[in-house]
Design an enzyme around this catalytic site. Sequence first.
Site, PDB file in Angstrom:
ATOM      1  N   LYS A  85       0.837  -1.215   0.000  1.00  0.00           N
ATOM      2  CA  LYS A  85       0.000   0.000   0.000  1.00  0.00           C
ATOM      3  C   LYS A  85       0.871   1.264   0.000  1.00  0.00           C
ATOM      4  O   LYS A  85       0.682   2.174  -0.792  1.00  0.00           O
ATOM      5  CB  LYS A  85      -0.924   0.018   1.237  1.00  0.00           C
ATOM      6  CG  LYS A  85      -1.754  -1.235   1.426  1.00  0.00           C
ATOM      7  CD  LYS A  85      -2.584  -1.203   2.685  1.00  0.00           C
ATOM      8  CE  LYS A  85      -1.807  -1.154   4.000  1.00  0.00           C
ATOM      9  NZ  LYS A  85      -1.056  -2.375   4.327  1.00  0.00           N
ATOM     10  N   ARG A 120      -9.096   0.383  10.196  1.00  0.00           N
ATOM     11  CA  ARG A 120      -8.605  -0.961  10.514  1.00  0.00           C
ATOM     12  C   ARG A 120      -9.621  -1.751  11.320  1.00  0.00           C
ATOM     13  O   ARG A 120      -9.382  -2.915  11.627  1.00  0.00           O
ATOM     14  CB  ARG A 120      -7.312  -0.853  11.327  1.00  0.00           C
ATOM     15  CG  ARG A 120      -6.067  -0.763  10.463  1.00  0.00           C
ATOM     16  CD  ARG A 120      -4.917  -0.492  11.391  1.00  0.00           C
ATOM     17  NE  ARG A 120      -3.729  -1.210  11.040  1.00  0.00           N
ATOM     18  CZ  ARG A 120      -2.735  -0.683  10.325  1.00  0.00           C
ATOM     19  NH1 ARG A 120      -2.827   0.531   9.857  1.00  0.00           N
ATOM     20  NH2 ARG A 120      -1.655  -1.385  10.093  1.00  0.00           N
ATOM     21  N   ARG A 127      12.373  -0.944  10.517  1.00  0.00           N
ATOM     22  CA  ARG A 127      11.350  -0.521  11.484  1.00  0.00           C
ATOM     23  C   ARG A 127      11.306  -1.460  12.692  1.00  0.00           C
ATOM     24  O   ARG A 127      11.427  -2.675  12.535  1.00  0.00           O
ATOM     25  CB  ARG A 127       9.970  -0.531  10.799  1.00  0.00           C
ATOM     26  CG  ARG A 127       9.456   0.844  10.467  1.00  0.00           C
ATOM     27  CD  ARG A 127       8.235   0.806   9.590  1.00  0.00           C
ATOM     28  NE  ARG A 127       7.091   0.095  10.153  1.00  0.00           N
ATOM     29  CZ  ARG A 127       5.919   0.003   9.528  1.00  0.00           C
ATOM     30  NH1 ARG A 127       5.739   0.562   8.354  1.00  0.00           N
ATOM     31  NH2 ARG A 127       4.923  -0.650  10.093  1.00  0.00           N
ATOM     32  N   ARG A 149       1.082  -8.768  14.018  1.00  0.00           N
ATOM     33  CA  ARG A 149       0.374  -7.782  13.184  1.00  0.00           C
ATOM     34  C   ARG A 149      -0.516  -8.488  12.164  1.00  0.00           C
ATOM     35  O   ARG A 149      -1.634  -8.040  11.892  1.00  0.00           O
ATOM     36  CB  ARG A 149       1.381  -6.869  12.458  1.00  0.00           C
ATOM     37  CG  ARG A 149       2.010  -5.839  13.379  1.00  0.00           C
ATOM     38  CD  ARG A 149       3.277  -5.245  12.802  1.00  0.00           C
ATOM     39  NE  ARG A 149       3.090  -4.597  11.519  1.00  0.00           N
ATOM     40  CZ  ARG A 149       4.089  -4.331  10.667  1.00  0.00           C
ATOM     41  NH1 ARG A 149       5.336  -4.652  10.978  1.00  0.00           N
ATOM     42  NH2 ARG A 149       3.841  -3.733   9.532  1.00  0.00           N
TER      43      ARG A 149
HETATM   44  P1  AP5 Z   1       5.000  -1.568   1.835  1.00  0.00           P
HETATM   45  O1  AP5 Z   1       4.494  -0.837   0.637  1.00  0.00           O
HETATM   46  O2  AP5 Z   1       5.852  -0.826   2.802  1.00  0.00           O
HETATM   47  O3  AP5 Z   1       3.776  -2.312   2.568  1.00  0.00           O
HETATM   48  P2  AP5 Z   1       2.468  -1.734   3.280  1.00  0.00           P
HETATM   49  O4  AP5 Z   1       1.296  -2.406   2.658  1.00  0.00           O
HETATM   50  O5  AP5 Z   1       2.486  -0.249   3.277  1.00  0.00           O
HETATM   51  O6  AP5 Z   1       2.671  -2.381   4.716  1.00  0.00           O
HETATM   52  P3  AP5 Z   1       2.895  -1.790   6.182  1.00  0.00           P
HETATM   53  O7  AP5 Z   1       3.634  -2.872   6.937  1.00  0.00           O
HETATM   54  O8  AP5 Z   1       3.522  -0.427   6.218  1.00  0.00           O
HETATM   55  O9  AP5 Z   1       1.488  -1.682   6.661  1.00  0.00           O
HETATM   56  P4  AP5 Z   1       0.990  -1.810   8.075  1.00  0.00           P
HETATM   57  O10 AP5 Z   1      -0.408  -1.722   7.692  1.00  0.00           O
HETATM   58  O11 AP5 Z   1       1.297  -2.947   8.935  1.00  0.00           O
HETATM   59  O12 AP5 Z   1       1.795  -0.650   8.848  1.00  0.00           O
HETATM   60  P5  AP5 Z   1       1.334   0.765   9.338  1.00  0.00           P
HETATM   61  O13 AP5 Z   1       2.494   1.659   9.251  1.00  0.00           O
HETATM   62  O14 AP5 Z   1       0.051   1.156   8.680  1.00  0.00           O
HETATM   63  O15 AP5 Z   1       5.782  -2.876   1.306  1.00  0.00           O
HETATM   64  C1  AP5 Z   1       6.403  -3.772   2.217  1.00  0.00           C
HETATM   65  C2  AP5 Z   1       7.747  -4.260   1.620  1.00  0.00           C
HETATM   66  O16 AP5 Z   1       7.472  -5.016   0.444  1.00  0.00           O
HETATM   67  C3  AP5 Z   1       8.680  -3.110   1.193  1.00  0.00           C
HETATM   68  O17 AP5 Z   1       9.996  -3.451   1.508  1.00  0.00           O
HETATM   69  C4  AP5 Z   1       8.494  -3.022  -0.344  1.00  0.00           C
HETATM   70  O18 AP5 Z   1       9.681  -2.603  -1.002  1.00  0.00           O
HETATM   71  C5  AP5 Z   1       8.130  -4.454  -0.703  1.00  0.00           C
HETATM   72  N1  AP5 Z   1       7.175  -4.529  -1.818  1.00  0.00           N
HETATM   73  C6  AP5 Z   1       6.113  -3.710  -2.050  1.00  0.00           C
HETATM   74  N2  AP5 Z   1       5.450  -4.084  -3.159  1.00  0.00           N
HETATM   75  C7  AP5 Z   1       6.111  -5.199  -3.629  1.00  0.00           C
HETATM   76  C8  AP5 Z   1       5.910  -6.064  -4.756  1.00  0.00           C
HETATM   77  N3  AP5 Z   1       4.911  -5.861  -5.626  1.00  0.00           N
HETATM   78  N4  AP5 Z   1       6.762  -7.099  -4.915  1.00  0.00           N
HETATM   79  C9  AP5 Z   1       7.800  -7.302  -4.044  1.00  0.00           C
HETATM   80  N5  AP5 Z   1       8.040  -6.511  -2.964  1.00  0.00           N
HETATM   81  C10 AP5 Z   1       7.197  -5.476  -2.764  1.00  0.00           C
HETATM   82  O19 AP5 Z   1       0.959   0.478  10.858  1.00  0.00           O
HETATM   83  C11 AP5 Z   1       1.927   0.226  11.849  1.00  0.00           C
HETATM   84  C12 AP5 Z   1       1.251   0.173  13.225  1.00  0.00           C
HETATM   85  O20 AP5 Z   1       0.618   1.443  13.531  1.00  0.00           O
HETATM   86  C13 AP5 Z   1       0.099  -0.851  13.344  1.00  0.00           C
HETATM   87  O21 AP5 Z   1       0.585  -2.138  13.662  1.00  0.00           O
HETATM   88  C14 AP5 Z   1      -0.728  -0.231  14.488  1.00  0.00           C
HETATM   89  O22 AP5 Z   1      -0.148  -0.498  15.738  1.00  0.00           O
HETATM   90  C15 AP5 Z   1      -0.612   1.274  14.242  1.00  0.00           C
HETATM   91  N6  AP5 Z   1      -1.713   1.816  13.426  1.00  0.00           N
HETATM   92  C16 AP5 Z   1      -1.610   2.484  12.231  1.00  0.00           C
HETATM   93  N7  AP5 Z   1      -2.822   2.834  11.778  1.00  0.00           N
HETATM   94  C17 AP5 Z   1      -3.723   2.417  12.709  1.00  0.00           C
HETATM   95  C18 AP5 Z   1      -5.136   2.455  12.801  1.00  0.00           C
HETATM   96  N8  AP5 Z   1      -5.890   3.020  11.827  1.00  0.00           N
HETATM   97  N9  AP5 Z   1      -5.729   1.909  13.892  1.00  0.00           N
HETATM   98  C19 AP5 Z   1      -5.002   1.339  14.874  1.00  0.00           C
HETATM   99  N10 AP5 Z   1      -3.652   1.245  14.848  1.00  0.00           N
HETATM  100  C20 AP5 Z   1      -3.006   1.775  13.770  1.00  0.00           C
END
Ligand code: AP5
Length: 220
Positions: A24, A99, A167, A178
């Site tokens: 994403k 979420r 991270r 997660r």
């Molecule tokens: P990347 O694009 O970084 O993945 P992403 O989908 O953005 O995944 P995240 O891990 O950032 O999402 P998340 O939802 O867990 O974390 P968030 O920060 O929101 O890609 C991942 C990797 O794959 C990269 O290295 C990339 O290069 C590679 N890649 C991408 N596309 C690829 C492809 N096509 N092929 C191969 N490789 C590829 O949340 C973190 C924490 O914050 C949560 O755990 C929670 O505690 C809190 N939080 C955030 N929002 C909320 C909410 N709304 N409510 C409650 N808690 C929240």
Amino acid sequence: MPSSEGAEVNVEVTVLLGAPGSGKGTQAKEACKEGNFIHLSTGDVLRAAIKKGSDLGQKAQTFMDAGNLVPDDLMIGLLEDTLKGYEKNSRILLDGFPRTDTQAEALEESSANVTQAIYFNVPEDLLVERITGRRVCGNCGAVFHTSFRPAEDDGKCDNCGGELNHRADDVEEVVRKRLEVYWKQTEPLIDFYKKRNKLKEVNANQPIKNVQAEFRKFFV
Ligand code: AP5
């Protein structure tokens, strides 16, 4: 861009749905390079709050370190405050929110106009490798992967030369937690948006450029 009055305004929101590691953030950052969209990642906002040592950051850190969700009341308040800061008609790519059912209902009732929810579909067994191999530039936020998108100079960002970081919640034990939280609390939102005829789907199990091409078809 922040609105000068900070008054409540209508913005156009595309929700990015998908498991941690589904791509994403990677696709939102690519789309924003052309300047037509704003990437709002609630995870990035929380990490910035932690870095700053703000009240929100202190409250959120324990939940994030353990791989749990930050409570709904904090997240809904955070989203409402952030949305108020945008100009009318801004096009937001909303990454990481909602979420839970409660967050999804709150977003529907907010001043934002949710036009679509794009689901990044990736087989579960690929996610751990994607997340544990992720490296993020501490300066500009660019996202790399040790195997799938390696930086040219190991440990340094291709864009700005900043240091690449791992991270704190990208270690395997926390990643598994997660993912468990995602399947239980967030995956049901696919149905939430399907019922409202807002769900679109991208095959996110293909090279980054190909995912980008599929994703961009939803913004003509
Ligand atoms: P990347 O694009 O970084 O993945 P992403 O989908 O953005 O995944 P995240 O891990 O950032 O999402 P998340 O939802 O867990 O974390 P968030 O920060 O929101 O890609 C991942 C990797 O794959 C990269 O290295 C990339 O290069 C590679 N890649 C991408 N596309 C690829 C492809 N096509 N092929 C191969 N490789 C590829 O949340 C973190 C924490 O914050 C949560 O755990 C929670 O505690 C809190 N939080 C955030 N929002 C909320 C909410 N709304 N409510 C409650 N808690 C929240």
